[in-house]
Design a protein around this motif. Structure first.
Motif, PDB file in Angstrom:
ATOM      1  N   TYR A  49     -28.058  -6.355  87.418  1.00 57.96           N
ATOM      2  CA  TYR A  49     -28.745  -6.485  88.732  1.00 57.96           C
ATOM      3  C   TYR A  49     -29.811  -5.463  88.831  1.00 57.96           C
ATOM      4  CZ  TYR A  49     -26.101  -2.323  90.260  1.00 57.96           C
ATOM      5  OH  TYR A  49     -25.544  -0.789  90.221  1.00 57.96           O
ATOM      6  N   MET A  66     -35.710 -15.661  94.867  1.00 58.11           N
ATOM      7  CA  MET A  66     -35.380 -15.394  93.338  1.00 58.11           C
ATOM      8  C   MET A  66     -35.343 -16.562  92.798  1.00 58.11           C
ATOM      9  SD  MET A  66     -32.436 -12.792  91.989  1.00 58.11           S
ATOM     10  CE  MET A  66     -32.564 -12.610  89.973  1.00 58.11           C
ATOM     11  N   LEU A  75     -28.777 -13.225  95.445  1.00 55.75           N
ATOM     12  CA  LEU A  75     -29.181 -12.193  95.970  1.00 55.75           C
ATOM     13  C   LEU A  75     -28.488 -11.664  97.122  1.00 55.75           C
ATOM     14  CD1 LEU A  75     -32.867 -13.816  96.937  1.00 55.75           C
ATOM     15  CD2 LEU A  75     -32.297 -11.727  95.682  1.00 55.75           C
ATOM     16  N   SER A  89     -26.173 -12.341 102.080  1.00 61.39           N
ATOM     17  CA  SER A  89     -26.095 -12.876 100.441  1.00 61.39           C
ATOM     18  C   SER A  89     -26.549 -14.292 100.519  1.00 61.39           C
ATOM     19  CB  SER A  89     -24.738 -12.747  99.769  1.00 61.39           C
ATOM     20  OG  SER A  89     -23.699 -13.333 100.496  1.00 61.39           O
ATOM     21  N   SER A 100     -32.212 -18.890  94.258  1.00 67.26           N
ATOM     22  CA  SER A 100     -31.431 -18.069  95.754  1.00 67.26           C
ATOM     23  C   SER A 100     -32.792 -17.820  96.521  1.00 67.26           C
ATOM     24  CB  SER A 100     -30.526 -16.846  95.021  1.00 67.26           C
ATOM     25  OG  SER A 100     -30.104 -16.269  96.219  1.00 67.26           O
ATOM     26  N   ILE A 113     -32.838  -4.781  98.687  1.00 61.37           N
ATOM     27  CA  ILE A 113     -32.620  -6.306  98.156  1.00 61.37           C
ATOM     28  C   ILE A 113     -31.979  -5.987  96.638  1.00 61.37           C
ATOM     29  CG2 ILE A 113     -33.759  -8.302  97.312  1.00 61.37           C
ATOM     30  CD1 ILE A 113     -35.969  -7.525  99.574  1.00 61.37           C
ATOM     31  N   ALA A 115     -31.237  -8.182  93.519  1.00 61.10           N
ATOM     32  CA  ALA A 115     -31.461  -9.254  92.680  1.00 61.10           C
ATOM     33  C   ALA A 115     -30.358  -9.118  91.534  1.00 61.10           C
ATOM     34  CB  ALA A 115     -32.715  -9.246  92.033  1.00 61.10           C
ATOM     35  N   LEU A 128     -39.107 -12.543  91.860  1.00 62.58           N
ATOM     36  CA  LEU A 128     -38.789 -12.114  93.041  1.00 62.58           C
ATOM     37  C   LEU A 128     -39.761 -11.920  93.999  1.00 62.58           C
ATOM     38  CD1 LEU A 128     -36.100 -11.231  94.678  1.00 62.58           C
ATOM     39  CD2 LEU A 128     -36.687  -8.784  93.873  1.00 62.58           C
TER      40      LEU A 128
END
Length: 253
Positions: A49, A66, A75, A89, A100, A113, A115, A128
């Protein structure tokens, strides 16, 4: 001067966030590209992440997307700058395959945020982006309902928002005769949640609350009530969930 002050606030927030991974700033309207490798931070489940912080405006709706052709995107987002403190989420966006997308209505200030890859050890490139939608003023409408009545409704971003980020509609209920009253909420698209309150405004401590007593993901509260004014929140269990629902109020013998 305003831009310089905003940059200073973001810099200070990132310095004290204390997250496990380095954080980057992301502006509404901006798209960034990245590439997960074995060097990126990992969650407890082994997934990689990265964390991003965006400056938001109160009551503004934000959409975070994303995309990746290399892994299943995931996410998470939440108010503040702590990457471990998220409330919203999403795994697979609507009709987006393994990409996502999530939406949230901001209370203002910084939002973080995260990712993420869905599974352990996944790597590869991603894009993103974050965009800002319309400015919302959550409704203060109270919907009347009577014992013996059923109503259909819908939770959406223009509704009131609880402290956990979930949306709810407020129903005012007048009880004219003492007895046992059952309030039920059914929803196909989310896990229903109910809370019962004294007075007509759905505020203060709840007399009772329920998640799944209606069976499955349906909520039901059964309570002995004296004559008077009451209200209940038709709510979702989780943050930022939208969808249609039905509520009914009946008497129990």
């Amino acid at each position: 001067m305003r831009a310089l002050l905003m940059t200073s606030v973001l810099t200070a927030a990132l310095a004290v966030a204390g997250g496990a991974a380095a954080q980057s700033t992301l502006r509404p309207g901006q798209t960034v590209t990245g590439n997960f490798s074995g060097k990126d931070a990992r969650m407890d489940d082994g997934s990689h992440y990265r964390c991003y912080v965006v400056q938001t405006q109160q009551n503004q709706v934000y959409t975070v997307t994303m995309r990746s052709s290399d892994f299943d995107a995931y996410l998470m987002a939440g108010p503040g700058a702590d990457c471990d403190d998220t409330t919203v989420s999403n795994d697979d966006g609507p009709d987006m395959g393994t990409d996502s997308q999530l939406r949230f209505t901001s209370t203002g200030g910084l939002w973080v945020i995260r990712a993420n890859t869905l599974s352990e050890g996944e790597t590869g490139s991603f894009q993103l982006s974050v965009s800002a939608g319309q400015q919302l003023r959550p409704t203060t409408q109270v919907l009347p309902i009577s014992v013996g009545e059923g109503r259909q409704g819908r939770l959406e971003f223009s509704d009131r928002q609880a402290s956990d980020g979930s949306f709810y509609d407020c129903y005012a209920l007048t009880v004219s005769r003492a007895g046992r009253v059952a309030v039920r909420m059914d929803a196909a698209g989310f896990d229903a949640y109910l809370s019962l309150h004294e007075g007509p405004q759905c505020d203060g401590d709840s007399l009772a609350s329920d998640d799944d007593s209606g069976g499955g993901t349906s909520a039901m509260i059964t309570q002995d009530l004296r004559p008077g004014a009451y209200s209940f929140r038709a709510n979702s269990l989780s943050a930022a969930q939208e969808g249609d629902y039905t509520v009914t109020v009946t008497t129990m013998r």
